[in-house]
Scaffold this active site. Structure first.
Site, PDB file in Angstrom:
ATOM      1  N   SER A 134       0.835  -1.194   0.000  1.00  0.00           N
ATOM      2  CA  SER A 134       0.000   0.000   0.000  1.00  0.00           C
ATOM      3  C   SER A 134       0.869   1.243   0.000  1.00  0.00           C
ATOM      4  CB  SER A 134      -0.964   0.013   1.180  1.00  0.00           C
ATOM      5  OG  SER A 134      -0.244   0.007   2.373  1.00  0.00           O
ATOM      6  N   HIS A 161      -3.169   7.468  -3.465  1.00  0.00           N
ATOM      7  CA  HIS A 161      -3.213   6.286  -2.617  1.00  0.00           C
ATOM      8  C   HIS A 161      -3.361   5.056  -3.498  1.00  0.00           C
ATOM      9  CE1 HIS A 161      -6.059   3.310  -0.663  1.00  0.00           C
ATOM     10  NE2 HIS A 161      -4.977   3.199   0.066  1.00  0.00           N
TER      11      HIS A 161
END
Lengths: 361, 361
Positions: free
Chosen positions: A135, A149
């Protein structure tokens, strides 16, 4: 961080000694016959190995664009099994904070925990759980450059004898502008649409809508966090018309590497733009909304807070700084008002909506 | 905000026209015979009226100490019944942000909702719910001046025929330093101990421990938010050796007005102190922890987010600005390290612990 060149999403990977050294892939990795054709090897070590490559590729991408900042690496173990490698760049030239986290591992878990993780296979047995993922959260210094993101993940549940019970992929990439540049939203979505179309004709529309529904501050009268992107979860190979395992893995590789094409050109063109105190103030207010979403609604953050994962890695997504005003509002014709007009979901991949062609100040 | 002089906790209140005009106290207020001795009137309108007085007293207190800033007032109605009056001072001389909120009202609620609110009376009936309270959060500009939080509240459940089913008080006052001044924690706790002792011999110890257990970022390895104070909830008049209704109300008045004595002198002595970038940075990091507690753990905030209360009033408690670093730590002998040493619960009312007598820099 490494000299690994970016891999196109569909290039073959080279499974090698790195795989055997990874403590998080478990003893199974050590018994693999690496002389076999790669595609014939089980999915789990290949996905695990690819997550390593993706982490290297993305840390390279951000270091190159930062021009000075270097990632700080911390490896951590989770009590109960597994662990991760966190890489965080702070106080860089272009980026105030970038985190590129990888986790891998698992262990024995009770059946109800498997259900909470997202498994739909009812079983009363203990199962072995394995998960791996990467991530990324990037908070640029300039308010002209949007926040980005990304997350890709793979979950597997096995019986104690090794038989597969359930497995699925998840992932997504989304953009949070802190200054209104409608053409960035268009470029971002067009890139994601093209990449999704290479794998399945329905996925862009489906995953775009999913993203629009997920990144919402429902407590702020359903305000979206940004201009969206794509998001998907529980993608079970071969079910409900979804892709088979190998094809799903190829899609996930495409999503993981989409950062380069979807975000890179935006950074390059926004970074040189001038900005002042008013632009910075709006960025800090939007970062406050970002922090609210992460702490109040984000499932990944909640999961991390509840499962005693390493807290500095879980909260790596928090903005380096944020502001909270009281009852803020901005008149029409200001750039602040325009930015908020961009938040309700739109078909950005179709081009800039006409209402955004008038100048703001 | 008003010219109301501060009321000592045990002074009689004057129920008057303000009470009859308050739309949140319901039609019952309009039928009160105000010529009767005040103590003979029902508790509910008197508590409601006192919350108005407290709100005025505290907005005066903060305006006087700010030297320039004025509160902005917003009244709001909650769909389903009741509402509130929010007063927020932003960008003042002493204070960056102070919120002094009052709410009053309620309506019909199902029995399981009553249980969630804290009622322990099992009933299958619909009940009428009434609540009123005042809450304060103050974020000073200078890192030398600590953050303070106060809340007092009263809940009542009645049958449709007006018969009382359940009622209770709650409240608290706690201090969150952003620079280590152990003598402030001592003054704060000694004041609270004295006020509690006027009402019940056990309450300071009990409510101090409750506060230490409540304001904890469990996801940060059980780090306390600040140096505590007192906290209590579900104080049911006349039960389990607790105070009768009139005495409990007197205690709550003492807690609501404790702000003046417990916090006022701290503001006065810390406000003139010089500070620099390092002091500000620590304040911003501690404000980040404050934001985390409010969004992740605080029951009042969660309740507000779930019940569609006015969001700007619910999140009034958020700091005006906050920072998140990565993996921060400070060597022994620094003021940052000292501040963190002050967070684990201590008997501050007994004086400054010896370990805090050595200077830091």
């Amino acid at each position: 961080m490494s000299s690994q060149a970016p891999l196109p999403g569909n290039a073959p990977m080279i499974l090698g000694s790195n795989l055997l050294q990874d403590p998080f892939l478990g003893p199974a990795a050590a018994t693999l016959d690496l002389s076999r054709p790669e595609e014939s090897l089980p999915l789990r070590p290949r996905v695990g190995r690819w997550m390593q490559v993706l982490q290297d590729t993305l840390t390279d991408f951000f270091e190159q664009r930062d021009g000075g900042g270097k990632f700080q690496e911390d490896a951590w173990l989770r009590p109960g099994g597994g662990g991760g490698v966190s890489r965080v760049l702070t106080d860089g030239g272009t980026f105030e904070k970038v985190g590129v986290n990888r986790f891998a591992g698992g262990g024995e878990i009770p059946a109800e925990m498997a259900a909470r993780l997202g498994s739909d296979r009812t079983t009363t047995e203990q199962v072995d759980f394995f998960a791996t993922g990467v991530s990324v959260v990037c908070h640029p210094r300039s308010p002209m450059v949007p926040i980005v993101h990304m997350n890709v993940r793979y979950f597997q549940l096995n019986r104690p004898d090794g038989q597969l019970v359930d497995h699925w992929f998840g992932g997504g990439l989304d953009l949070t502008p802190t200054h209104p540049h409608p053409e960035d939203a268009v470029h971002f979505h067009q890139t994601l649409r093209r990449i999704c179309m290479e794998h399945h004709p329905d996925y862009y529309a489906r995953f775009k809508a999913w993203c629009d529904r997920y990144f919402v501050n429902i407590h702020r009268d359903n305000e979206n966090r940004g201009v969206g992107g794509i998001f998907f979860d529980n993608l079970r190979p071969g079910e409900n018309g979804d892709l088979e395992a190998e094809e799903a893995f190829a899609l996930v590789r495409g999503v993981g590497l989409a950062m380069l094409e979807a975000y890179g050109p935006i950074v390059d063109r926004r970074k040189p733009m001038p900005w002042g105190a008013r632009e910075k103030e709006l960025q800090l207010v939007r970062r406050g909304r970002y922090a609210e979403f992460n702490l109040v609604h984000d499932r990944g953050t909640k999961f991390g807070l509840q499962t005693h994962a390493r807290i500095e890695s879980v909260l790596m997504s928090m903005p380096p700084s944020a502001n909270w005003g009281y009852n803020l509002s901005w008149p029409e014709g200001t750039f602040e008002h325009r930015l908020h007009q961009m938040l309700p979901p739109r078909e950005w991949a179709d081009g800039i909506p006409e209402e955004f062609l008038t100048p703001v100040r």
